[in-house]
Design an enzyme around this catalytic site. Sequence first.
Site, PDB file in Angstrom:
ATOM      1  CG  HIS A 183      -3.264   3.047   1.860  1.00 54.94           C
ATOM      2  ND1 HIS A 183      -3.794   2.610   0.666  1.00 54.94           N
ATOM      3  CD2 HIS A 183      -3.333   1.981   2.706  1.00 54.94           C
ATOM      4  CE1 HIS A 183      -4.170   1.359   0.790  1.00 54.94           C
ATOM      5  NE2 HIS A 183      -3.912   0.957   2.014  1.00 54.94           N
ATOM      6  CG  ASN A 241      -6.663  -1.238   1.333  1.00 57.51           C
ATOM      7  OD1 ASN A 241      -5.977  -0.926   0.365  1.00 57.51           O
ATOM      8  ND2 ASN A 241      -6.149  -1.575   2.493  1.00 57.51           N
ATOM      9  CB  CYS A 299      -0.932   0.000   1.195  1.00 51.00           C
ATOM     10  SG  CYS A 299      -1.889  -1.509   1.257  1.00 51.00           S
TER      11      CYS A 299
HETATM   12  N1  ACO Z   1     -17.893  -9.238  10.113  1.00 50.57           N
HETATM   13  C1  ACO Z   1     -18.326  -9.474  11.359  1.00 50.57           C
HETATM   14  N2  ACO Z   1     -17.510  -9.730  12.383  1.00 50.57           N
HETATM   15  C2  ACO Z   1     -16.181  -9.736  12.139  1.00 50.57           C
HETATM   16  C3  ACO Z   1     -15.661  -9.483  10.858  1.00 50.57           C
HETATM   17  C4  ACO Z   1     -16.580  -9.240   9.818  1.00 50.57           C
HETATM   18  N3  ACO Z   1     -16.190  -8.991   8.561  1.00 50.57           N
HETATM   19  N4  ACO Z   1     -14.311  -9.541  10.907  1.00 50.57           N
HETATM   20  C5  ACO Z   1     -14.010  -9.803  12.195  1.00 50.57           C
HETATM   21  N5  ACO Z   1     -15.147  -9.936  12.929  1.00 50.57           N
HETATM   22  C6  ACO Z   1     -15.272 -10.220  14.341  1.00 50.57           C
HETATM   23  C7  ACO Z   1     -14.079 -10.922  14.932  1.00 50.57           C
HETATM   24  O1  ACO Z   1     -14.170 -12.316  14.738  1.00 50.57           O
HETATM   25  C8  ACO Z   1     -14.176 -10.518  16.375  1.00 50.57           C
HETATM   26  O2  ACO Z   1     -15.097 -11.339  17.017  1.00 50.57           O
HETATM   27  P1  ACO Z   1     -14.845 -11.831  18.519  1.00 50.57           P
HETATM   28  O3  ACO Z   1     -14.817 -10.574  19.348  1.00 50.57           O
HETATM   29  O4  ACO Z   1     -16.026 -12.700  18.787  1.00 50.57           O
HETATM   30  O5  ACO Z   1     -13.544 -12.542  18.505  1.00 50.57           O
HETATM   31  C9  ACO Z   1     -14.765  -9.118  16.330  1.00 50.57           C
HETATM   32  O6  ACO Z   1     -15.380  -8.974  15.036  1.00 50.57           O
HETATM   33  C10 ACO Z   1     -13.740  -8.024  16.477  1.00 50.57           C
HETATM   34  O7  ACO Z   1     -12.659  -8.315  15.590  1.00 50.57           O
HETATM   35  P2  ACO Z   1     -11.426  -7.371  15.481  1.00 50.57           P
HETATM   36  O8  ACO Z   1     -10.478  -7.933  14.482  1.00 50.57           O
HETATM   37  O9  ACO Z   1     -10.949  -7.115  16.860  1.00 50.57           O
HETATM   38  O10 ACO Z   1     -12.148  -6.087  14.893  1.00 50.57           O
HETATM   39  P3  ACO Z   1     -11.581  -4.637  14.810  1.00 50.57           P
HETATM   40  O11 ACO Z   1     -12.478  -3.738  15.570  1.00 50.57           O
HETATM   41  O12 ACO Z   1     -10.119  -4.584  15.075  1.00 50.57           O
HETATM   42  O13 ACO Z   1     -11.819  -4.310  13.273  1.00 50.57           O
HETATM   43  C11 ACO Z   1     -10.563  -4.199  11.242  1.00 50.57           C
HETATM   44  C12 ACO Z   1     -11.192  -5.117  12.282  1.00 50.57           C
HETATM   45  C13 ACO Z   1     -11.656  -3.412  10.542  1.00 50.57           C
HETATM   46  C14 ACO Z   1      -9.842  -5.065  10.215  1.00 50.57           C
HETATM   47  C15 ACO Z   1      -9.596  -3.229  11.961  1.00 50.57           C
HETATM   48  O14 ACO Z   1      -8.725  -3.958  12.789  1.00 50.57           O
HETATM   49  C16 ACO Z   1      -8.796  -2.437  10.994  1.00 50.57           C
HETATM   50  O15 ACO Z   1      -9.319  -1.598  10.301  1.00 50.57           O
HETATM   51  N6  ACO Z   1      -7.480  -2.656  10.928  1.00 50.57           N
HETATM   52  C17 ACO Z   1      -6.641  -2.050   9.925  1.00 50.57           C
HETATM   53  C18 ACO Z   1      -6.653  -2.954   8.777  1.00 50.57           C
HETATM   54  C19 ACO Z   1      -6.200  -2.296   7.525  1.00 50.57           C
HETATM   55  O16 ACO Z   1      -6.538  -1.166   7.257  1.00 50.57           O
HETATM   56  N7  ACO Z   1      -5.441  -3.055   6.774  1.00 50.57           N
HETATM   57  C20 ACO Z   1      -4.953  -2.642   5.569  1.00 50.57           C
HETATM   58  C21 ACO Z   1      -3.904  -1.533   5.754  1.00 50.57           C
HETATM   59  S1  ACO Z   1      -2.447  -1.841   4.973  1.00 50.57           S
HETATM   60  C22 ACO Z   1      -2.874  -2.224   3.503  1.00 50.57           C
HETATM   61  O17 ACO Z   1      -3.647  -1.519   2.982  1.00 50.57           O
HETATM   62  C23 ACO Z   1      -2.371  -3.441   2.793  1.00 50.57           C
END
Ligand code: ACO
Length: 335
Positions: free
Chosen positions: A260, A290, A118
């Site tokens: 990004h 993304n 990214c």
């Molecule tokens: N739908 C429903 N529930 C979900 C999903 C989904 N798609 N994905 C995860 N969950 C659940 C998990 O299983 C977890 O359940 P649990 O509490 O029972 O274990 C719960 O939701 C919370 O999961 P987290 O992973 O803790 O959720 P978080 O609030 O951290 O959000 C997210 C996840 C959106 C991916 C966040 O961490 C984020 O935005 N991170 C940055 C990721 C990113 O931007 N990556 C790319 C950047 S670099 C690049 O671009 C290559």
Amino acid sequence: MKSLMMQGTQILATGSAVPDFSLSNEQISQIVETSNEWILTRTGIKKRRILTGTHQSIIDLAVVAALKALNKIAMDASEIDLIILATSSPNDLFGSASQIQAKIKANNAVAFDLTAACSGFVLGMITASQFLQNGSYKTVLVIGADTLSKWVNWSDRSTCILFGDGAGAMILQSCSKLDNQILGFQLNTDGNYCNHLSLLYEEEINPHPILNLYQGSFKYISMNGKEVYKFAVSQVPLSILKCLNSLNIDVNDIDWLLLHQANDRILTAVADKLSIDTNKIIMNLNKYGNTSAASIPLALDEALEQKKISNNDLIVISGFGAGLTWGTAIIKWKY
Ligand code: ACO
């Protein structure tokens, strides 16, 4: 960092392309256990474009984006000296940039790929500016393109909701120092955290029957979302501040924040940390998700089409992602 500049870099034109097929959150919720509400509140993404069917590849998107940029300034592709394709999803690991060179008939250009996920577009743009500022080349085409839909595990709800496919192009040219538009940059890598976000080559369990040789293939994107989130929100503001400080530019003088397009919460958290008004954030991830290396040129091209950006506006551009690699470039826009 201030370049040891003999000449400046001018941005002549941008172009972009996305696939026709749009995949909504509702449609994804029929594939994995998720919901529109979860995806929207956690990421800001409503839909993304996906390259479907068998007859289109990343090359087609990159070629359309490049031709759109060339057409805007009525430039013949034979004027291009160098093509840099920033991608982490090439259709040929030996390099895909040469296919673009052939398809757009940039017969005088040398072409190579640059892999930095990214952050790829920022690194590509800065690499291009070095060739231009030291006088090696006059005209460079930088393309950020990714088709991560082909590399996500469509049964992993934590990653498949995030990514979309696209391409964005920028044509840069050397100019006098007075007209320079890329004022400075700040780039970083910390490979200690590469496991937070990766697309690994994995070997088969059994070796070749005669040679002690293990072969394998690339599998799926794996991500520790929480760690990537914390990294982006803590490191990107620092990179921006370092870059602004090195140029003696006050954060209040920034007109646009172009990050990004990973997640709206990351974008607003970075703006908040820098006390930058959220109205200054350029954001289109709700429509495209993304798109990795494509996200910055795609959002820039759209903002220019919408005539958001005015002459002499200062734009902070920051990429961040796998590596981990992140970096900033400060641009003064000129028409
Ligand atoms: N739908 C429903 N529930 C979900 C999903 C989904 N798609 N994905 C995860 N969950 C659940 C998990 O299983 C977890 O359940 P649990 O509490 O029972 O274990 C719960 O939701 C919370 O999961 P987290 O992973 O803790 O959720 P978080 O609030 O951290 O959000 C997210 C996840 C959106 C991916 C966040 O961490 C984020 O935005 N991170 C940055 C990721 C990113 O931007 N990556 C790319 C950047 S670099 C690049 O671009 C290559």
